[in-house]
Design a protein around this motif. Structure first.
Motif, mmCIF file in Angstrom:
data_model
loop_
_atom_site.group_PDB
_atom_site.id
_atom_site.type_symbol
_atom_site.label_atom_id
_atom_site.label_comp_id
_atom_site.label_asym_id
_atom_site.label_seq_id
_atom_site.Cartn_x
_atom_site.Cartn_y
_atom_site.Cartn_z
ATOM 1 N N UNK A 49 5.877 65.651 37.355
ATOM 2 C CA UNK A 49 6.683 66.237 38.426
ATOM 3 C C UNK A 49 7.408 65.160 39.215
ATOM 4 N N UNK A 50 8.498 65.598 39.837
ATOM 5 C CA UNK A 50 9.298 64.717 40.668
ATOM 6 C C UNK A 50 10.097 65.545 41.646
ATOM 7 N N UNK A 51 10.661 64.896 42.648
ATOM 8 C CA UNK A 51 11.483 65.627 43.604
ATOM 9 C C UNK A 51 12.824 64.937 43.778
ATOM 10 N N UNK A 52 13.783 65.727 44.224
ATOM 11 C CA UNK A 52 15.155 65.237 44.366
ATOM 12 C C UNK A 52 15.849 66.068 45.447
ATOM 13 N N UNK A 100 13.596 61.710 38.139
ATOM 14 C CA UNK A 100 12.478 60.982 37.546
ATOM 15 C C UNK A 100 11.202 61.793 37.737
ATOM 16 N N UNK A 101 10.531 62.116 36.638
ATOM 17 C CA UNK A 101 9.265 62.844 36.700
ATOM 18 C C UNK A 101 8.127 61.846 36.487
ATOM 19 N N UNK A 102 7.152 61.893 37.373
ATOM 20 C CA UNK A 102 5.997 61.011 37.276
ATOM 21 C C UNK A 102 4.858 61.773 36.613
ATOM 22 N N UNK A 103 4.361 61.216 35.528
ATOM 23 C CA UNK A 103 3.279 61.841 34.782
ATOM 24 C C UNK A 103 1.989 61.059 35.062
ATOM 25 N N UNK A 104 0.925 61.433 34.386
ATOM 26 C CA UNK A 104 -0.331 60.709 34.570
ATOM 27 C C UNK A 104 -0.192 59.250 34.156
ATOM 28 N N UNK A 105 -0.868 58.380 34.863
ATOM 29 C CA UNK A 105 -0.803 56.946 34.558
ATOM 30 C C UNK A 105 0.561 56.381 34.909
ATOM 31 N N UNK A 106 1.063 55.508 34.065
ATOM 32 C CA UNK A 106 2.381 54.900 34.301
ATOM 33 C C UNK A 106 3.490 55.616 33.543
ATOM 34 N N UNK A 107 3.173 56.719 32.882
ATOM 35 C CA UNK A 107 4.168 57.439 32.081
ATOM 36 C C UNK A 107 5.178 58.150 32.967
ATOM 37 N N UNK A 108 6.461 58.032 32.600
ATOM 38 C CA UNK A 108 7.533 58.706 33.336
ATOM 39 C C UNK A 108 8.439 59.421 32.355
ATOM 40 N N UNK A 109 9.021 60.502 32.819
ATOM 41 C CA UNK A 109 10.026 61.234 32.053
ATOM 42 C C UNK A 109 11.234 61.440 32.935
ATOM 43 N N UNK A 110 12.345 61.807 32.304
ATOM 44 C CA UNK A 110 13.572 62.055 33.050
ATOM 45 C C UNK A 110 14.101 63.431 32.658
#
Length: 129
Positions: A49-52, A100-110
């Protein structure tokens, strides 16, 4: 009955002038970009999840209603006796923004989402974006 002091009268007049000015400002038609926070999740569990800050179109536009012309009355069999004209605040152009979506750990998605780029008063219609 006691008379109000000059300071009290001046304060009341100032308050009345300020509130009157605000009500006139609110009555001016217009359609403007308005920022709002949106939270985006990759799935129902919120794995990523992420916010914008996205943009919406907010405001009001002019409308009017008046008795129909005689030619309209005749053409409608005297059923269309009021003609109304209205416009709605709508998104006139969109743009894509990356979140930018922050996932568990250092994993990120867009993920790309749409946000309003410009607004205008336009014909009212059912919009399905």
């Amino acid at each position: 009955m006691p008379m109000a002091s000059p300071q009290t009268l001046l304060l009341c007049l100032l308050l009345l002038a300020v509130t009157e000015g605000q009500s006139q400002q609110a009555a001016i038609p217009g359609c403007y970009l308005h920022p709002f926070n949106v939270t985006v999740r990759s799935d129902r569990q919120g794995t990523c999840q992420g916010s914008h800050v996205a943009q919406a179109c907010v405001g009001h536009c002019e409308s009017s209603a008046f008795p129909s012309r005689y030619s309209v009355l005749v053409a409608s069999g005297y059923r269309h006796n009021i003609t109304s004209v209205s416009q709605c605040c709508t998104i006139s152009s969109l743009r894509k923004v990356k979140v930018q979506l922050h996932c568990g750990g250092n994993r990120k998605e867009e993920l790309e989402i749409f946000t309003a780029r410009a607004c205008q008063c336009d014909m009212c219609r059912l919009s399905r974006y």
